[in-house]
Every structure is written in C-alpha cells, then in structure tokens.
Design an enzyme around this catalytic site. Structure first.
Site, mmCIF file in Angstrom:
data_model
loop_
_atom_site.group_PDB
_atom_site.id
_atom_site.type_symbol
_atom_site.label_atom_id
_atom_site.label_comp_id
_atom_site.label_asym_id
_atom_site.label_seq_id
_atom_site.Cartn_x
_atom_site.Cartn_y
_atom_site.Cartn_z
ATOM 1 N N GLU A 109 0.826 -1.205 0.000
ATOM 2 C CA GLU A 109 0.000 0.000 0.000
ATOM 3 C C GLU A 109 0.866 1.263 0.000
ATOM 4 O O GLU A 109 0.442 2.317 -0.484
ATOM 5 C CB GLU A 109 -0.916 -0.021 1.228
ATOM 6 C CG GLU A 109 -2.162 0.832 1.067
ATOM 7 C CD GLU A 109 -3.175 0.614 2.189
ATOM 8 O OE1 GLU A 109 -2.818 0.037 3.234
ATOM 9 O OE2 GLU A 109 -4.328 1.024 2.018
ATOM 10 N N LYS A 161 -14.087 1.294 -3.587
ATOM 11 C CA LYS A 161 -15.066 1.761 -2.601
ATOM 12 C C LYS A 161 -16.097 2.678 -3.259
ATOM 13 O O LYS A 161 -17.300 2.559 -3.012
ATOM 14 C CB LYS A 161 -14.367 2.548 -1.480
ATOM 15 C CG LYS A 161 -13.544 1.712 -0.520
ATOM 16 C CD LYS A 161 -13.148 2.589 0.687
ATOM 17 C CE LYS A 161 -12.068 1.953 1.537
ATOM 18 N NZ LYS A 161 -11.669 2.800 2.665
ATOM 19 N N HIS A 202 7.994 -26.911 -0.214
ATOM 20 C CA HIS A 202 7.433 -28.107 -0.847
ATOM 21 C C HIS A 202 6.286 -27.746 -1.778
ATOM 22 O O HIS A 202 5.511 -28.593 -2.178
ATOM 23 C CB HIS A 202 6.971 -29.093 0.226
ATOM 24 C CG HIS A 202 8.083 -29.527 1.126
ATOM 25 N ND1 HIS A 202 8.826 -30.657 0.906
ATOM 26 C CD2 HIS A 202 8.635 -28.934 2.213
ATOM 27 C CE1 HIS A 202 9.758 -30.762 1.830
ATOM 28 N NE2 HIS A 202 9.668 -29.727 2.643
#
Lengths: 420, 420
Positions: B276, B411, B297
């Site tokens: 951010e 938003k 793995h």
C-alpha cells in the site's frame, strides 16, 4: 457447473491470442493417455476411489473418531494442502473450535519450528489422540521429525502396543522407508496411487481420509470431480488458454482472489498446484492469493496502481449457502439504511462487480471463475477444473506439469549439512 | 537488535548500487520532521503511548476480560492486521483454542461473507461477549455492516443499555460517523492519533488494545520499538536501499519468508505495509509471503527454477524460545539417527542456510533480517524496523509512502452500486 468468464480480459489481449482449441486438444490427449507424460493418474481418481476403497476409508475415519478426540495429520506440501483446503472451505477455518462429533485436527510436519510443534503438543494435552502420517517416501525431513516426536508422545501416553493401533499411514505401495516401517509395525495403511504426484493427490486417500475424519461427504466430492471431467473440461482449457495469452503479453503475476475467507487454503493449494507445475526452465506465472474484500484494504492499492504485470482471477460462488440480512437500525447514523434488510450475499456480489470494474479500469485483466456453491460437490468440481487447467497451461508453455526437479535442491543441501 | 545481512545479494547487484547513505538521510529527515510529508506520526508513538494512555488501555483490557469470554474485534486493513500479527506471533495462531485467562478474540468486518460472519455468531453461542469497533471514519462498508450485525446480536442478548457498556470504539478524535455514534451512545473510546495512517497504526490504541486483551505485554512492545528507532535505523535504511537496488535491476517481486509458522500474519501485515505504501504511479515491488519450510514443498519449485524476477527476504530469529529435541528411536528405520538428540532449532537453522544457498544458486538474491527472538520486545522492534524501511524505500522510488489513493476506486464504485 464451473463457468469461466473472459469478458474482463478483452481489453488486454485479442480474442485470437487465446488458444482455446489447442487447450482442448491437450485435454483430449491427457484423457486418452496420449500426452506422452507420466503422472496423469489423477484423471482416473474420481472413478477409482468410489466404491470399496471409499468404504474402507470411511470405516477408518469412523475408527479414528471413535478412539480419539484429536487427529494429528503429519505431512507437507501436497500431503496436507488439499485436505486442509477442503476442511476450511467446507467446515470453516474455525473447525477445531466448533462443537462437533468428529475429532479436532492439527496439521504438522510442514515446518521445523519448535514453537509450532510444542504448541500442538500442549493443545493435545491429556486428550486421546491418533496419528495419520502421509508421505510417499518417509524420507522428507519435516514430517519424519514430527512423526518421531508425536509417536514418542503417543507411546508415552498409551504404551508401545496401543500406539501401533492408533497410527495410520498413507504411503507408497511398495517402496520407501515409511512402507517398511508400516509393514513392520502393522499400522493400518492406505496407498498413494502410482502415477499421482503430491499436488494432484487430494482426491486420493491422501486428501480423502482427513476429509472424512472431518465429517465431510467425500462421495459428493468425487461426484463433483467426475462431473467436472466431463462438463468443465472446456472451461478448464479456456482458463488455461486465457492465462497463457496474458502471460505472453507480459502479465507475469496471477493473483487468485476469492470473496469468501473460507477459500484461503484453497488459494494455498492452488499456489502449489500452479507454482510447482509451471515454475521451471525460467518460465512460469508467479501465483499469489488475495483474500477479498480484506486485501482490497491492503494489497488493493498495489493492484489498482502498482506495476502493471498483474492479472487477476476471481473465484466466485453463485450461492453463498448462508442467508444473513443487514438488520434494521433506522436513525442509528451508520449510513447503512439504504442496504437495510438486504442479504450480505448481495453486498458481496456488488463488491465483486465493483472490484472487477475498478481493477480493469486500473489496467488489470480479470478472469472470473464461477462455481455453484460452497458444497463438497463444488469443491470436487473446482479441484478437477484447476488440475485440468494447470496441466493444460503448463503443457502450453512447454514445461512438464508433473515433475518438480527444483524442490530437491534445498533438500539435498540440507541433508548434506545434517549428515543425513 | 535487528540485523540485516546482504551477503546473499552480492552476486546480483554491485555494492555501490545500494544507496545506503541516501536511505540514512531519509531516515534523518523523517525523524526530524523534514521529509515534507504528512503522516509521520507513527515515529512518535513509542514515546506518546507509554505512561498514562497505556495505563488506560490496560484498564480497559481488564474490564473486557472481566465482563466477557469473547471479544469481537471489528476492523479491516490496518485496523486489524497488526493486532492479529502480534497475537499469532506472540500467543500463537491457536490462541482461541488455548487455556487462558483472557477472552477468545474473533476478527471480523474484513469481508462481506455471510458464511464467515454466521460462523463467528455460532462460535460466540451463548457466551458473554464485547465488541471493539476500530475505524477512522466509520464509513467503510465491511466493518459498518459487521458492527450492525454484532450490535444487534448483543442488544438481543443483554438489552440496549447493557450493550452500550460492552461496546468499545477506536476512531478519529473529532470527525466521522463513528465519532458521532460513539459520543451519542457513550461508548468507551480511544483515539486514532492524527497523522498516523492505518497501516502504520499498530503501536497506537488500534493495535495495542486488542494486543492487551490477548494478555500480551504492550510495554515491552513499545520498548522494542523505541530501541529500534535508535539502534535499527541504519539497518532499516540498508534493507530499503538493498531492495531498491534489486528493484532497479528488474527484481519486481519480493518474497518475504519466515521459518516460523507463527509469523504468517506478520507477513500479511508486511504485505499491506509495503504494497500500500509503494504500489502507486505504476511502480512498486510486488509483496508476497512464504511460510517456510512448508512452502519449499510447493512454491519452492517456482522459487528455484521459475521466472527470474524474484528477490527473497528471510526473517530469522536468533533464539526460538522453545527447546524441543528430536527424541531417540534407534533402529526405527526413519533415517533420523544422525540428528537424534538435536534441538529442532538447529535443524530449522540448517534449513534456512540450505534454502539460502540453494536459492542463490538458482538465481534468487536473498536478504536476511535477523531479530533476537519471538518476544513482545522483538515484535515492537520489527514493527518499527519495517515501518522505517518501508517509508525510506517508497521515498527512494519517489512515491508518497503515506497515502493510498487507489484504495478508494473500488469503494467509490461499490457505494454507487449500492446507493450509499
């Protein structure tokens, strides 16, 4: 069934760059055993696992439930990610905290952390427990160390003889250390099918036994996988071809994102599946996972405006399964009155659409995959869909989807350092 | 204190490409308030939080512990990641399952998933609970929806009046919806300090109140952060300069890796902090996290042999805190006799060294950061170290570390769609 929507990439790659037909031919070759590759046994698991073998696994799960309050599952990589993904998606990440008739399940043997292993020992406490040790060879350091510690604890608790009846293994049919130990000690054991690599093994006993121990309907999982082999094969080829087209255009990171927090371990499973299958010969899309909407408030800034080498793949569910409404609170002043009485699922859908629009606007191509719901059937379908897509995608970039030569590098160095 | 080891990048960038002096000057400017940027209040938190304010937070945590068995923390992004990271590192990811004198803690308000929120409601069950709602504005959709639902549940349980005494908020001192609601309802409340952005707020009440509720020594955290401001500032500049040098050479993904599973949420916190702060203007290193040795793995194959655009940063601990030995099992056949009696910490250290060697050999530069141990003091030190390094790194790539213009995009679109 699984649907793939490519509308969100049309502004980024021309339609004819998506080599769907080539992908479909690869699926056909894989299914007919004509891909010329070893390691395609996972395609046969939905058929092979049904019937008698599933019954034996179910009996063993019942036995474990009957004898123990806790099951310690020891395994790393493909020997635990699929089962953990299923349990978190279908029962919840809070499984151990839930009231239930099945045992608590702790996963270990996937690190060398003393803090982690000691904490699990403390959480077992005085409760009766069983051990399920999953390893093809029995020679990988992390699970074998965890097994030594957990076996010693069990023997100290119930004695050498009783311990033998509470240890279960899943390993190679014939070779390896764990096969030898299993035969000598007389543990109840299941086989890792030949021709199935670790990251493709969730529909084998490797995934299904822990899944059954968590009380999940494995038959439905297999049914979903079987159906997907038929009706989602084209969609898998489409997804593979789309991500390859984007990769060729310079989109080198794929961010898989779900709007359901319970999907997070499916993201981990997906990262192994794709990262380990494709990341070789200096090639491969870097697989990352985002937990939306949470990560829209963190990594979201980078996705919107950072380096433009990202593609996104959303995994969406048509039905959320649980109905929860925004309760009324008129005059409370939280600004939510316009959504009062609406189901959360509608808000979550709107969030997915808004995110897709905003990210495309910001320069990120978005592929959308939709599954029917968060049921065992859809889980099985998603597993088969992703496995197919992964094999196709790797073959399209001319790497072998079924080997993992690079994983040995650190193991070899480590064993030399420890004199093993 | 925190140490940075750059021996693992020397084969990839020349020493003089690491602009350490420039980084050190930026630290100096930031500390003296001469960076010309708003949002540097986090540098003063270790001093400002000690004393009276910490005492009030401690009293409130005691009150919550006394009145409730469960604390529901509502917040997203910077309003929950730091606290969750501290609790998982210092108490364990199994905190809720542990026997303890402090309440269970559930984090919500960071998604719109009905499945997730319903599960938490079910887990609370009939137990008494309190709510801590953390939001600067009170206008973010996810936390405000979760608050409506949780408040309705609490009111149904204990009535309108009693509910008011069990709701706590952390919000802006003067403005915003949550401030207005808090003042009207008379909730106990703490302020988010002005000039501190969400992702830099863990050492403010935002992080410290949930941390105290989990029974963690917050004073030690602040002491570690204070010390790091002095003695780890150069190391932070070095880390920032090193990752910038690598970024300039084309290493566009940074994989932060720890060999302690309890560090995973610190990885999430770090991803937000760096992603951010840096991901803007088409620039930024893509932040990813790996949980080693587990992910060796899985993603390990990609790291060893995939596209060469990866740098790695290891976070190591000098002392593991817990002593756990590989128990003897002579003749058992698991191949571990050469390490019998050794502490797991020695094996884990060997794994880190082996991984570093293997990955450098495979073409991945490796930065190593070492902290003393997994204590509150070291946690505080790491937080301040990373915050400093992040600010320096962003300024070196000429972006503002303290804004997040891109987070608003989704938003705005979402609110328009929902008529909010």
């Amino acid at each position: 069934m699984i649907k793939v929507d490519l509308s969100g990439i049309s502004g980024f790659v021309p339609v004819d760059a998506v080599r769907f037909k080539e992908g479909r031919d690869i699926v056909k070759n894989l299914r007919e055993g004509e891909a010329g590759l070893e390691g395609t046994g996972w395609l046969r698991l939905p058929e092979e696992m049904s019937g008698g073998l599933l019954g034996s696994l179910r009996d063993t799960a019942s036995q474990i439930s009957g004898e123990s309050d806790v099951l310690v599952v020891i395994g790393t990589g493909g020997s635990y990610l699929g089962a953990r993904a299923a349990i978190e998606l279908l029962r919840s990440p809070y499984y151990n905290g839930m009231r239930k008739s099945t045992p608590d399940i702790f996963f270990c043997g996937n690190s060398l952390s003393a803090a982690h292993l000691s904490r699990i020992v403390a959480l077992i406490g005085t409760r009766p427990f069983s051990i399920l040790y999953i390893s093809k060879s029995g020679s990988t350091l992390e699970p074998s160390v965890a097994f030594r510690i957990m076996r010693a604890l069990l023997v100290a608790k119930v004695g050498e003889q009783e311990a033998k009846s509470r240890i279960y293994t899943i390993t190679d049919a014939r070779s390896g250390r764990l096969r030898a130990i299993t035969d000598r000690e007389g543990y109840i054991s299941f086989e890792i099918p030949a021709d199935v690599g670790g990251r493709y093994s969730v529909l084998s006993p490797v995934g299904l036994l822990p899944i059954l121990c968590a009380g999940i309907d494995a038959e439905e999982i297999l049914r979903g996988a079987r159906d997907a082999l038929g009706s989602a094969a084209d969609e898998a080829a489409l997804y593979a071809a789309a991500r390859q087209a984007l990769y060729q255009k310079g989109y080198k990171i794929e961010l898989l994102a779900s709007f359901e927090p319970f999907f997070r371990y499916m993201g981990e499973w997906w990262k192994q599946l794709f990262g380990e299958s494709e990341g070789k010969c200096g090639r491969g899309i870097f697989p990352a996972y985002a937990d939306y909407t949470a990560d829209l408030h963190s990594l979201g800034q980078y996705v919107q405006e950072g380096e433009r080498a990202l593609m996104e793949t959303f995994v969406l569910f048509e039905k959320s399964g649980v109905q929860l409404l925004v309760p009324p609170a008129p005059g409370f002043g939280d600004g939510l009155d316009p959504v009062s009485g609406k189901p959360l699922s509608a808000l979550n859908e709107a969030a997915a659409e808004a995110t897709k629009a905003a990210h495309i606007e910001g320069g990120v191509p978005v592929i959308a995959i939709t599954a029917p719901d968060m049921t065992p059937y859809s889980f099985g379908a998603l597993v088969m869909f992703f496995e197919l897509a992964c094999a196709v995608s790797a073959i399209m970039m001319q790497v072998n989807p079924f080997n993992q030569p690079g994983v040995e590098a650190y193991k070899t160095t480590l064993k030399a350092r420890l004199g093993l």
